[in-house]
Write a protein that holds these residues in place. Structure first.
Motif, PDB file in Angstrom:
ATOM      1  N   ALA A   3       0.840  -1.202   0.000  1.00 48.93           N
ATOM      2  CA  ALA A   3       0.000   0.000   0.000  1.00 48.93           C
ATOM      3  C   ALA A   3       0.872   1.249   0.000  1.00 48.93           C
ATOM      4  N   ARG A   4       1.928   1.240   0.792  1.00 52.81           N
ATOM      5  CA  ARG A   4       2.836   2.391   0.870  1.00 52.81           C
ATOM      6  C   ARG A   4       3.481   2.663  -0.488  1.00 52.81           C
ATOM      7  N   THR A   5       3.870   1.632  -1.210  1.00 60.93           N
ATOM      8  CA  THR A   5       4.485   1.805  -2.526  1.00 60.93           C
ATOM      9  C   THR A   5       3.512   2.472  -3.493  1.00 60.93           C
ATOM     10  N   VAL A   6       2.247   2.056  -3.460  1.00 55.66           N
ATOM     11  CA  VAL A   6       1.230   2.642  -4.341  1.00 55.66           C
ATOM     12  C   VAL A   6       1.031   4.117  -4.005  1.00 55.66           C
ATOM     13  N   VAL A   7       0.929   4.432  -2.711  1.00 52.42           N
ATOM     14  CA  VAL A   7       0.728   5.818  -2.287  1.00 52.42           C
ATOM     15  C   VAL A   7       1.949   6.667  -2.652  1.00 52.42           C
ATOM     16  N   ASP A   8       3.148   6.147  -2.437  1.00 54.75           N
ATOM     17  CA  ASP A   8       4.354   6.889  -2.802  1.00 54.75           C
ATOM     18  C   ASP A   8       4.416   7.150  -4.302  1.00 54.75           C
ATOM     19  N   GLU A   9       3.976   6.207  -5.116  1.00 54.75           N
ATOM     20  CA  GLU A   9       3.945   6.406  -6.569  1.00 54.75           C
ATOM     21  C   GLU A   9       2.979   7.535  -6.918  1.00 54.75           C
ATOM     22  N   MET A  10       1.809   7.567  -6.267  1.00 53.19           N
ATOM     23  CA  MET A  10       0.838   8.631  -6.518  1.00 53.19           C
ATOM     24  C   MET A  10       1.442   9.985  -6.145  1.00 53.19           C
ATOM     25  N   PHE A  11       2.110  10.082  -4.985  1.00 51.27           N
ATOM     26  CA  PHE A  11       2.748  11.337  -4.581  1.00 51.27           C
ATOM     27  C   PHE A  11       3.838  11.751  -5.568  1.00 51.27           C
ATOM     28  N   SER A  12       4.646  10.815  -5.987  1.00 46.94           N
ATOM     29  CA  SER A  12       5.713  11.101  -6.943  1.00 46.94           C
ATOM     30  C   SER A  12       5.132  11.643  -8.250  1.00 46.94           C
ATOM     31  N   VAL A  23      -3.437   8.799 -12.424  1.00 49.81           N
ATOM     32  CA  VAL A  23      -4.620   8.000 -12.772  1.00 49.81           C
ATOM     33  C   VAL A  23      -4.314   6.506 -12.677  1.00 49.81           C
ATOM     34  N   ASN A  24      -3.108   6.100 -13.049  1.00 54.48           N
ATOM     35  CA  ASN A  24      -2.744   4.684 -13.000  1.00 54.48           C
ATOM     36  C   ASN A  24      -2.672   4.118 -11.590  1.00 54.48           C
ATOM     37  N   THR A  25      -2.684   4.978 -10.574  1.00 55.94           N
ATOM     38  CA  THR A  25      -2.673   4.478  -9.193  1.00 55.94           C
ATOM     39  C   THR A  25      -4.079   4.279  -8.637  1.00 55.94           C
ATOM     40  N   PHE A  26      -5.109   4.560  -9.426  1.00 59.28           N
ATOM     41  CA  PHE A  26      -6.494   4.427  -8.982  1.00 59.28           C
ATOM     42  C   PHE A  26      -7.239   3.347  -9.755  1.00 59.28           C
ATOM     43  N   THR A  27      -8.175   2.689  -9.073  1.00 54.61           N
ATOM     44  CA  THR A  27      -9.044   1.730  -9.734  1.00 54.61           C
ATOM     45  C   THR A  27     -10.285   2.440 -10.264  1.00 54.61           C
ATOM     46  N   GLN A  97      -3.984  12.850   5.019  1.00 56.35           N
ATOM     47  CA  GLN A  97      -4.594  12.138   3.902  1.00 56.35           C
ATOM     48  C   GLN A  97      -4.660  10.668   4.282  1.00 56.35           C
ATOM     49  N   ILE A  98      -5.812  10.057   4.034  1.00 58.96           N
ATOM     50  CA  ILE A  98      -6.040   8.657   4.384  1.00 58.96           C
ATOM     51  C   ILE A  98      -6.302   7.878   3.103  1.00 58.96           C
ATOM     52  N   TYR A  99      -5.485   6.855   2.872  1.00 61.70           N
ATOM     53  CA  TYR A  99      -5.602   6.025   1.679  1.00 61.70           C
ATOM     54  C   TYR A  99      -5.913   4.596   2.089  1.00 61.70           C
TER      55      TYR A  99
END
Length: 115
Positions: A3-12, A23-27, A97-99
């Motif tokens: 989960a942390r990797t996905v969130v970090d990718e979105m922030f990056s 957009v690629n980090t969201f379903t 922020q809560i993911y």
């Protein structure tokens, strides 16, 4: 992928102003909830419209800082600060922020911010 990797990718991607990567980090069933501040109105976006919540050309990022992460298996809470300019105004926020990440990428994203 954690989960942390996905969130970090979105922030990056956000910091790079790369909407496609965001957009690629969201379903398809993602939800973004922005609770707003005194200066910024609340908003809610669903599905592929989540990308609309990242109007990257509407503001100039001065700084975007992640100070602390609190993690469980599929939930990541991030505390941070941001400073940006919008329509000539200088805006600063301290935020939480809560993911909730399901099956990667993000299935639900909730933003809670305060000024």
């Amino acid at each position: 992928m954690s989960a942390r990797t996905v969130v970090d990718e979105m922030f990056s991607a956000f910091e790079a102003k790369d909407l496609e990567r965001i957009v690629n980090t969201f379903t398809e069933d993602a939800t973004l909830i922005y609770h707003g501040t005194q200066k910024m109105p609340a908003a809610k976006f669903k599905g592929t419209d989540v990308a609309t919540g990242f109007n990257l050309n509407a503001f100039e990022i001065i700084s975007f800082q992640r100070d602390e992460y609190i993690e469980t298996e599929n939930k990541v809470v991030v505390l941070g600060k941001e400073h940006f300019k919008k329509d000539g105004a200088d805006l600063k926020n301290t935020w939480v922020q809560i993911y909730t990440v399901k099956d990667h990428p993000n299935g639900r994203i909730c933003h809670f911010r305060s000024t």
